[in-house]
Design an enzyme around this catalytic site. Structure first.
Site, PDB file in Angstrom:
ATOM      1  CE  LYS A  50      -3.919  -2.337   1.560  1.00  9.98           C
ATOM      2  NZ  LYS A  50      -4.432  -2.914   3.704  1.00  9.98           N
ATOM      3  CD  GLN A  94      -3.390  -4.946   6.214  1.00  9.67           C
ATOM      4  OE1 GLN A  94      -3.407  -3.552   5.542  1.00  9.67           O
ATOM      5  NE2 GLN A  94      -3.980  -5.760   5.419  1.00  9.67           N
ATOM      6  CG  ASP A 117     -10.251  -0.662   3.826  1.00  9.90           C
ATOM      7  OD1 ASP A 117      -9.332  -0.928   3.174  1.00  9.90           O
ATOM      8  OD2 ASP A 117      -9.216  -0.962   5.113  1.00  9.90           O
TER       9      ASP A 117
END
Ligand code: NAP
Length: 281
Positions: A50, A94, A117
């Site tokens: 990322k 994460q 997300d």
């Protein structure tokens, strides 16, 4: 049969995004923050990917890396500080978090306007209510982009999704309904799965079972997107038995180089959008 590579599509989309970020809409570089707890090797590698992708398109990236034994309070404080920081546009925690931490509580603490997300209940609600200013989980968005790349007219087609997770199957259900597909969602209790799947003009598989889908699941001329990522004998493979089914398909995505790269690219797009939506407010 055409193999549609997410790696190629994502290169193109990243190129377009890089150009866009240099345009007048962006007064500064959008910035993505990732909160990582522990040293899970897969998570470390995803986070690195990322960071690299942000750099490629000219976005800023901030990694906040905590030890395995970080407390829930510390992570909640980290999220709250990032929420309050005007220079941060997107926040990701994460997953998976180390055992003992309340994943849902920490994810729900993210400001929905920075939830790139797309996992916050506010964004799930917006997706299902058809409100356009929310964020959609990146993998589901990547699947739709790949189907568009296949050149398949989706309107009125039979789409079958195998898997109903919050991350993939559920949001994809709504995205394919938005494309006017007739959507059937299958899961571990579905009876006669192969029979249902073999009616699909569009088949998306997201179950986490290596090479589970074989030729009997495929309608001649179907478009197939394989979301699964499985490691077998040290090699990556999907949920679809690619060699077994490919000749029956009109188009199919491979694993690796299929959905994976698209997930990261959609995250970048969500972060750029988060910047623009916050700027408008
Ligand atoms: P998940 O949360 O574990 O959900 C799996 C889903 O598959 C569940 O709905 C489950 O049904 C269903 N399922 C399991 N076994 C089945 C079977 N034998 N027949 C029919 N349905 C079955 O998984 P996920 O997070 O959606 O991930 C799925 C796969 O996609 C994994 O391999 C994951 O690594 C991969 N993935 C890839 C990306 C990417 O960027 N490439 C992103 C996300 C996920 P029930 O609901 O009945 O349990």
């Amino acid at each position: 049969m055409r193999i549609v590579y997410g790696s190629e599509l994502s290169l193109r989309l990243k190129g377009e995004l890089k150009e866009k970020l240099l345009g007048p809409e962006f007064k500064r570089k959008p910035k993505l923050a990732v909160v990582l707890a522990g040293d899970n090797p897969a998570s470390l590698s995803y986070v690195k990917g990322k960071g690299r992708a942000c750099e490629e398109v000219g976005m800023d990236f901030l990694l906040q890396h905590y030890p395995e034994d970080v407390s829930e309070e510390e992570l909640l404080k980290a999220v709250s500080d990032l929420n309050a920081d005007d220079g941060i546009d997107g926040i990701i925690v994460q997953l998976p978090l180390p055992k003992g931490l309340n994943e849902k509580k920490i994810l729900d603490a993210i400001d929905p306007a920075k939830d790139v997300d797309g996992l916050h209940p506010v964004n799930t609600g917006k997706l299902f209510l058809g409100e356009k200013d929310g964020f959609v989980p990146c993998t589901a968005q990547g699947v739709v982009a790949l189907l568009k790349e296949m050149g398949e007219e989706m309107c009125g087609k039979n789409a079958v999704i195998i898997g109903r997770s919050k991350l993939v199957g559920m949001p994809l259900t709504k995205l394919l309904l938005n494309e006017n597909c007739t959507v059937t969602v299958c899961h571990s209790r579905t009876q006669e799965l192969a029979k249902i799947a073999s009616q699909a003009d569009i088949l998306v598989v997201a179950i986490g079972k290596p090479r589970f889908v074989t030729a009997e699941y495929i309608k001649e001329g179907a478009c197939v997107v394989d979301v699964g990522v499985n490691r077998v004998d040290g090699k990556l493979c999907g949920d679809v038995d690619f060699e077994n089914v490919k000749d029956k398909c009109k188009a199919i995505t491979p694993v690796p180089k299929g959905v994976g790269p698209m997930t990261i690219t959609m995250l970048l797009e969500n972060t750029a959008r988060a910047y623009l939506l916050r700027k408008e407010k």
